[in-house]
Design an enzyme around this catalytic site. Structure first.
Site, PDB file in Angstrom:
ATOM      1  N   GLY A  69      41.140  72.061  25.725  1.00  0.00           N
ATOM      2  CA  GLY A  69      40.357  71.142  26.535  1.00  0.00           C
ATOM      3  C   GLY A  69      38.873  71.341  26.319  1.00  0.00           C
ATOM      4  O   GLY A  69      38.114  70.384  26.238  1.00  0.00           O
ATOM      5  N   GLY A  94      45.974  77.186  26.215  1.00  0.00           N
ATOM      6  CA  GLY A  94      46.002  77.868  24.932  1.00  0.00           C
ATOM      7  C   GLY A  94      45.322  79.216  24.972  1.00  0.00           C
ATOM      8  O   GLY A  94      45.291  79.939  23.973  1.00  0.00           O
ATOM      9  N   GLY A 141      38.945  81.307  35.237  1.00  0.00           N
ATOM     10  CA  GLY A 141      40.360  81.049  35.458  1.00  0.00           C
ATOM     11  C   GLY A 141      41.197  82.306  35.591  1.00  0.00           C
ATOM     12  O   GLY A 141      41.956  82.468  36.550  1.00  0.00           O
ATOM     13  N   ASN A 191      44.341  91.645  28.114  1.00  0.00           N
ATOM     14  CA  ASN A 191      45.159  91.697  26.899  1.00  0.00           C
ATOM     15  C   ASN A 191      44.196  91.731  25.716  1.00  0.00           C
ATOM     16  O   ASN A 191      43.490  90.757  25.462  1.00  0.00           O
ATOM     17  CB  ASN A 191      46.081  90.481  26.819  1.00  0.00           C
ATOM     18  CG  ASN A 191      46.997  90.502  25.605  1.00  0.00           C
ATOM     19  OD1 ASN A 191      46.539  90.657  24.470  1.00  0.00           O
ATOM     20  ND2 ASN A 191      48.282  90.301  25.836  1.00  0.00           N
ATOM     21  N   GLY A 227      34.992  86.831  32.744  1.00  0.00           N
ATOM     22  CA  GLY A 227      35.250  85.875  31.678  1.00  0.00           C
ATOM     23  C   GLY A 227      34.698  86.372  30.355  1.00  0.00           C
ATOM     24  O   GLY A 227      33.652  87.020  30.309  1.00  0.00           O
ATOM     25  N   GLU A 249      33.874  82.366  26.720  1.00  0.00           N
ATOM     26  CA  GLU A 249      32.620  81.630  26.603  1.00  0.00           C
ATOM     27  C   GLU A 249      31.438  82.562  26.349  1.00  0.00           C
ATOM     28  O   GLU A 249      30.405  82.142  25.836  1.00  0.00           O
ATOM     29  CB  GLU A 249      32.400  80.792  27.855  1.00  0.00           C
ATOM     30  CG  GLU A 249      33.407  79.670  27.988  1.00  0.00           C
ATOM     31  CD  GLU A 249      33.225  78.840  29.238  1.00  0.00           C
ATOM     32  OE1 GLU A 249      33.169  77.610  29.132  1.00  0.00           O
ATOM     33  OE2 GLU A 249      33.136  79.424  30.332  1.00  0.00           O
TER      34      GLU A 249
END
Length: 831
Positions: free
Chosen positions: A262, A496, A538, A719, A790, A793
Site C-alpha cells: 500500500g 506484506g 502498526g 523478527n 517503527g 520507514e
C-alpha cells in the site's frame, strides 16, 4: 444477573495507557521467540496461491465493474450516454451516482468520507462512472467506448507548480501531522552566523504504486454491505464507508485478509470501493472493481511535490545556532493534507534559532497524501544534503559535523529523548562501511571510466502509538500436539510487512506455545479494532493490544492455579512456577493496613474489620474480572486454588488440562493500548545512518549505486529477518527517490504522462547493489509494553540523501532538483 454484571463488560480486558515506563515480559518468557528470524507463517499460502487477495475472492453471481475516468483536468460532466455502449455483448449497466461516488481517496485515519460528488471535475483521471458487465473484458471495452460530454474548463486549471507558487497559501495545521514553529530569531541568527548555507531543494510528485492495485468486491447480504477490499486501516475505513453511504455500524463489514502493499495509498478508501457498493446494490449482484494500473496512479494518491528552503547558520567550529526549513507543497483545492517534510527537523540537530513553516499550492492534480515515510522521506533529502554541503564548506567530516550538533534534549520542545542513538548508528556504520577511506575532495577517484564517490546521511523517524485492541483465546484442541491452541483476533492488516508472523511470535512467546499452535485472525472489521498498518505504528500499536490480551490470559491462568502473575511460567504447553512473588506497593499497603487494625483494636473487632476488608477486596476482584482493570496480586489471589495445583516440588501442569476445566473448555481476554503522557513528555524516535558508494560514468553521466550500508536503532526487534527485509525495502526506496521516481503531469492538460510501471521508473534488481543492514540493540520502556519502534520507514528517511551526497563526492556536482538524472550532471562533469 447482578447489577454489576449488567453495567460491566463480561470479557476481562487488560488496559494500558503509556503514562510511564513499563517492563516487558519478553525478558522472562521461556521460549524467547520474539526477535528470532523465523520465516513468514503465511509464506507457504502465498507461494502456493492459497492466500486469497481481495480480487481473488469467489462469490456466486459475481460480475465485473470498470471505472470510467474523466479526460479533462477541470470542468463539469454534462452527459453520460449509456446508450453508446448498449450494443456491446455482456454489458449489464452503466452505473452513475454523481452525488455519492468518491471524487478522490480518503486520507489515512479519517473517520469521515472523502470528497464526494463527481459532476464537477478537479483532475484528469477522476472517476465519474462504472460500467458493469458479465466479464472483465466486456466491462473494459464498455468503459473505453462510453461517450461522455463535458464542459471543459481545463484552460482555467492550475497545472504548473512553479507558476502557481505566488498563489501559495497557509496550511490547515489542525488537520496536518506537523505544525509551523518558530524559536528565537531565525533570520537574524542566520545573518549573524559566521558560516551560512541557504539552499532550495525540489522533490517531485511520486506514486505509491503498490504491487496489488486498489480493488473492492462488494456484495449485499440483505441490508448489510460486505466489502472485500484492499485497505491498510480497516477500522477507520469502515467509518468512511458508513459516512459515504449513510449506513450504521452493523451494516458494514470490511475484509482485507491479505494486502499486496500500500505504501500509504490504501490508508483510506479509494473511489472503487463506493462505486462497487453502489453498483452492487443497483444490479443486485456482487460487483468486483479492480483499478487498472493507470487508474491507480491517476486517481488514488500521490506524494506531493515540494519546494524546500534549508538555511543553516553556525560558527567556525560547525556549532549550529540557526536552522530554517520552509516548505511549499501541493494538493487539490479544498484538501487539508500537506507533506510534513520537517517532522524530524524539529529535533534532529541543535540550534537555538529555529523555524519550520509550511505553505500549500492548489493544483488540479490527483490527491496528494501519505506515501511511505510521509514527510521524512523527502524532507530529509533536503536536510541531509544541506548538512553535507555545510560540512564541505567547513572542510569538516560530515559525521563530525553531526556529532558536534547532537542536542541534549529536543531543542524545539525542550523535552528529553526516550532514547537517541544517532551517533552510535553513525559510528557503527562508518566502521562497517569503511568510512575512514572516504576522500572528502570531490572528483578525486577515477577508476577506468567511472568516477567513484561515497556519501552518508543521518536518519530519523518519529515514533508514535495509536489506540488498538485485540482478543486472545485459549481453547482445547486435540488436533494440536499439546492439546491446546491460541486464537488471536484483531482487525489489524498485513500489507506484506509480516504482521501475521510477528504477532504470532508475540502470542507464542507469552503463552508458551509453539508457532503452529497460534491461529492469527486479521483483517476483518468485525474483529476488535486496531491501529491498522501505517505510520510505522502498526506493529507497536496492534502488537501491544495482542501483548496485553495475552498478559491478561497469563494472569487469569495464574489465579486459576494459585500462582501470582509474576511467578507463572508457561513453557511448551506446561504451566510452572518461576521465582518468588515481589509484592507491589499497593499489596504492602493492604497488608500493613490489616496489621495496623490488629494493633489498634481487640481481636474480635480486628477479625470483623479484616473480614470486611476481605469482602471489599473480593468485590474488587469481581470488578477486575469484569472490567479487566488489574488489582494487586494479593487481592486477586485471595481465593486460593484447589490443592490439585502444587508447585512446591518443581511440579508442572499441562496447559490443556487447565483450560479443560473452564466452561466451554476455553478462556478469552482482551487487551487495549492507548497513548499517554510518554508520547507528550518525551521525544520518541528511531534513528539511523545511511552510507552509499556510487559510480558515475565520466562520459555519459550514468549513475550506478555500488553498495549501501544502513544502521538503525528502533527499539526491540520482533523478527530480525523481517526487520532487515523492511530496511532493504526502505533503502531501495531511497534509490528510487534519489535517481528515478518522478510523476510527470502534462502542464497543458493535466494528463499523467507516465501512468504505468513501464514509464514510472522504480528500482529493479539490476539497479540494486549489495545492501548491508545492521540493527543496533535498543530497549525503550517508554514506547509500549513490547519496547518496540517503527523501522521500515526509518530506513527510507535519509537514504536518498546518502546517494546524492555520494554523487557530489564522485563528480563535484550538487543537484538540487530531484531525481538526479544524468542530464543534470553532464554540463558540470569534471574533465
Amino acid at each position: 444477573m447482578s447489577l454489576l454484571d449488567s453495567v460491566l463488560p463480561v470479557e476481562p480486558t487488560n488496559k494500558e495507557k503509556m503514562d510511564q515506563p513499563v517492563e516487558t515480559l519478553f525478558d522472562k518468557t521461556a521460549s524467547n521467540l520474539v526477535g528470532k528470524p523465523i520465516n513468514r507463517v503465511e509464506g507457504s499460502l502465498k507461494v502456493s496461491g492459497q492466500a486469497h487477495y481481495s480480487a481473488e475472492i469467489d462469490v456466486d453471481s459475481k460480475v465485473y465493474g470498470v471505472l470510467v475516468s474523466s479526460t479533462i483536468a477541470k470542468g463539469k460532466v454534462e452527459k453520460i450516454d449509456s446508450d453508446s455502449i448498449a450494443h456491446i455483448p455482456g454489458i449489464i449497466k452503466v452505473v452513475t451516482d454523481l452525488k455519492h461516488f468518491l471524487r478522490n481517496s480518503a486520507q489515512g485515519g479519517d473517520t469521515e468520507a472523502p470528497a464526494q460528488g463527481v459532476s464537477e471535475i478537479f483532475y484528469h483521471g477522476q472517476p465519474i462512472a462504472v460500467v458493469v458487465a458479465e466479464t472483465f473484458e466486456a466491462a473494459t471495452e464498455g468503459a473505453k467506448a462510453l461517450k461522455v460530454t463535458y464542459k471543459d474548463e481545463t484552460d482555467q486549471a492550475a497545472l504548473d507548480f512553479t507558476k502557481e507558487l505566488p498563489n501559495a497559501h497557509e496550511v490547515n495545521e489542525k488537520k496536518g501531522s506537523d505544525k509551523n514553529a518558530k524559536h528565537g530569531d531565525p533570520e537574524q541568527g542566520l545573518a549573524d552566523s559566521a558560516v551560512t548555507l541557504d539552499s532550495v531543494y525540489h522533490t517531485p510528485s511520486q506514486s505509491n504504486s503498490p504491487m496489488e492495485p486498489h480493488v473492492t468486491l462488494a456484495h449485499w447480504e440483505d441490508d448489510k454491505l460486505v466489502l472485500y477490499t484492499s485497505n491498510q486501516m480497516i477500522a477507520s475505513c469502515k467509518q468512511q464507508v458508513m459516512d459515504a453511504l449513510d449506513l450504521k455500524k452493523d451494516q458494514v463489514e470490511l475484509i482485507s485478509y491479505y494486502v499486496g502493499g500500500g505504501f500509504g495509498s490504501k490508508l483510506g478508501i479509494a473511489p472503487e470501493s463506493i462505486a462497487a457498493a453502489i453498483a452492487s446494490k443497483e444490479v443486485g449482484r456482487p460487483v468486483l472493481i479492480t483499478m487498472t494500473r493507470p487508474q491507480v496512479m491517476e486517481a488514488t494518491v500521490r506524494r506531493s511535490n515540494t519546494r524546500q528552503r534549508i538555511a543553516i547558520g553556525c560558527n567556525e567550529e560547525g556549532i549550529i545556532n540557526t536552522f530554517i526549513h520552509d516548505t511549499t507543497t501541493s494538493n487539490l483545492p479544498g484538501e487539508a493534507f500537506f507533506e510534513p517534510t520537517a517532522l524530524s527537523t524539529h529535533f534532529l540537530y541543535r540550534g537555538e534559532n529555529r523555524r519550520v513553516s509550511y505553505q500549500m499550492v492548489d493544483m488540479n492534480h490527483v490527491l496528494s497524501g501519505s506515501m511511505r515515510a510521509p514527510g521524512e522521506a523527502v524532507g530529509m533529502i533536503a536536510v541531509e544534503c544541506a548538512m553535507d554541503e555545510l560540512a564541505n564548506k567547513l572542510e569538516m567530516d560530515p559525521i563530525e559535523l553531526r556529532r558536534r550538533n547532537e542536542p541534549e534534549e529536543d531543542p524545539s520542545k525542550e523535552i528529553p529523548f526516550s532514547t537517541r542513538q544517532l551517533v552510535a548508528c553513525m559510528e557503527k556504520g562508518a566502521e562497517a562501511f569503511g568510512w575512514d577511506e572516504h576522500n572528502p575532495k570531490p572528483a578525486s577517484r577515477l577508476e577506468g571510466d567511472w568516477w567513484i564517490g561515497t556519501g552518508m546521511s543521518g536518519t530519523s523517524r518519529g515514533n508514535t502509538l495509536q489506540p488498538s485492541e485485540a482478543r486472545a483465546i485459549l481453547q482445547v484442541d486435540d488436533s494440536k500436539e499439546l492439546g491446546v491452541k491460541a486464537i488471536i483476533e484483531t482487525d489489524m492488516t498485513d500489507i506484506g510487512t509480516g504482521s501475521y508472523t510477528v504477532f504470532t511470535q508475540v502470542a507464542a512467546d507469552l503463552l508458551g506455545l509453539p508457532i503452529d499452535h497460534i491461529e492469527m485472525k486479521l483483517g476483518d472489521s468485525d474483529l476488535p479494532p486496531a491501529s491498522g498498518s501505517g505510520g510505522s505504528f502498526g506493529a507497536a500499536s496492534a502488537g501491544s493490544g495482542i501483548y496485553l490480551a495475552c498478559e491478561q490470559l497469563r494472569a487469569m491462568l495464574a489465579k486459576k492455579v494459585g500462582l501470582h502473575a509474576d511467578t507463572i511460567r508457561i513453557d511448551n504447553g506446561q504451566i510452572k512456577k518461576s521465582g518468588e512473588h515481589e509484592p507491589s506497593k499497593v499489596e504492602v499497603a493492604i497488608d500493613t493496613g490489616k496489621e495496623k487494625v490488629t494493633e489498634l483494636v481487640d481481636e474480635k473487632l480486628a477479625n470483623k474489620v479484616s473480614g470486611l476488608m476481605d469482602k471489599a477486596v473480593g468485590l474488587m476482584d469481581i470488578a477486575s474480572e469484569k472490567t479487566g482493570i488489574p488489582l494487586p496480586e494479593s487481592a486477586s489471589n485471595l481465593k486460593t486454588a484447589t490443592e490439585q495445583y502444587d508447585f512446591s516440588d518443581a511440579q508442572s501442569y499441562a496447559l490443556a488440562d487447565v483450560i479443560a476445566e473452564y466452561d466451554e473448555q476455553e478462556i478469552s481476554a482482551k487487551g487495549q493500548i492507548k497513548p499517554g503522557k510518554n508520547g507528550k513528555n518525551l521525544r520518541q524516535a528511531s534513528f539511523g545512518a545511511n552510507f552509499a558508494e556510487v559510480a558515475v560514468h565520466k562520459v555519459t553521466g550514468e549513475i550506478r549505486v555500488k553498495r549501501m550500508t544502513g544502521v538503525y536503532a528502533a527499539g526491540r526487534i520482533l523478527n530480525h529477518k523481517l526487520a532487515t527485509s523492511q530496511c532493504y525495502g526502505g533503502m531501495i526506496f531511497g534509490i528510487g527517490s534519489a535517481l528515478m521516481e518522478e510523476v510527470i503531469h502534462d502542464k497543458r492538460d493535466g494528463r499523467l504522462c507516465n501512468h504505468d510501471l513501464a514509464e514510472y521508473h522504480v528500482p529493479v534488481n539490476a539497479d540494486v547493489p549489495q545492501l548491508e543492514v545492521i540493527l543496533l540493540e535498543e530497549d525503550d520502556p517508554y514506547t509500549n509494553p513490547m519496547h518496540i519502534k517503527g523501522i521500515g520507514e526509518t530506513s527510507i528517511s535519509g537514504s536518498a540523501a546518502a546517494i546524492a551526497n555520494a554523487i557530489y563526492n564522485a563528480v563535484g556536482v550538487r543537484v538540487y532538483d530531484f531525481p538526479i538524472t544524468l542530464d543534470k550532471l553532464l554540463a558540470e562533469m569534471p574533465e
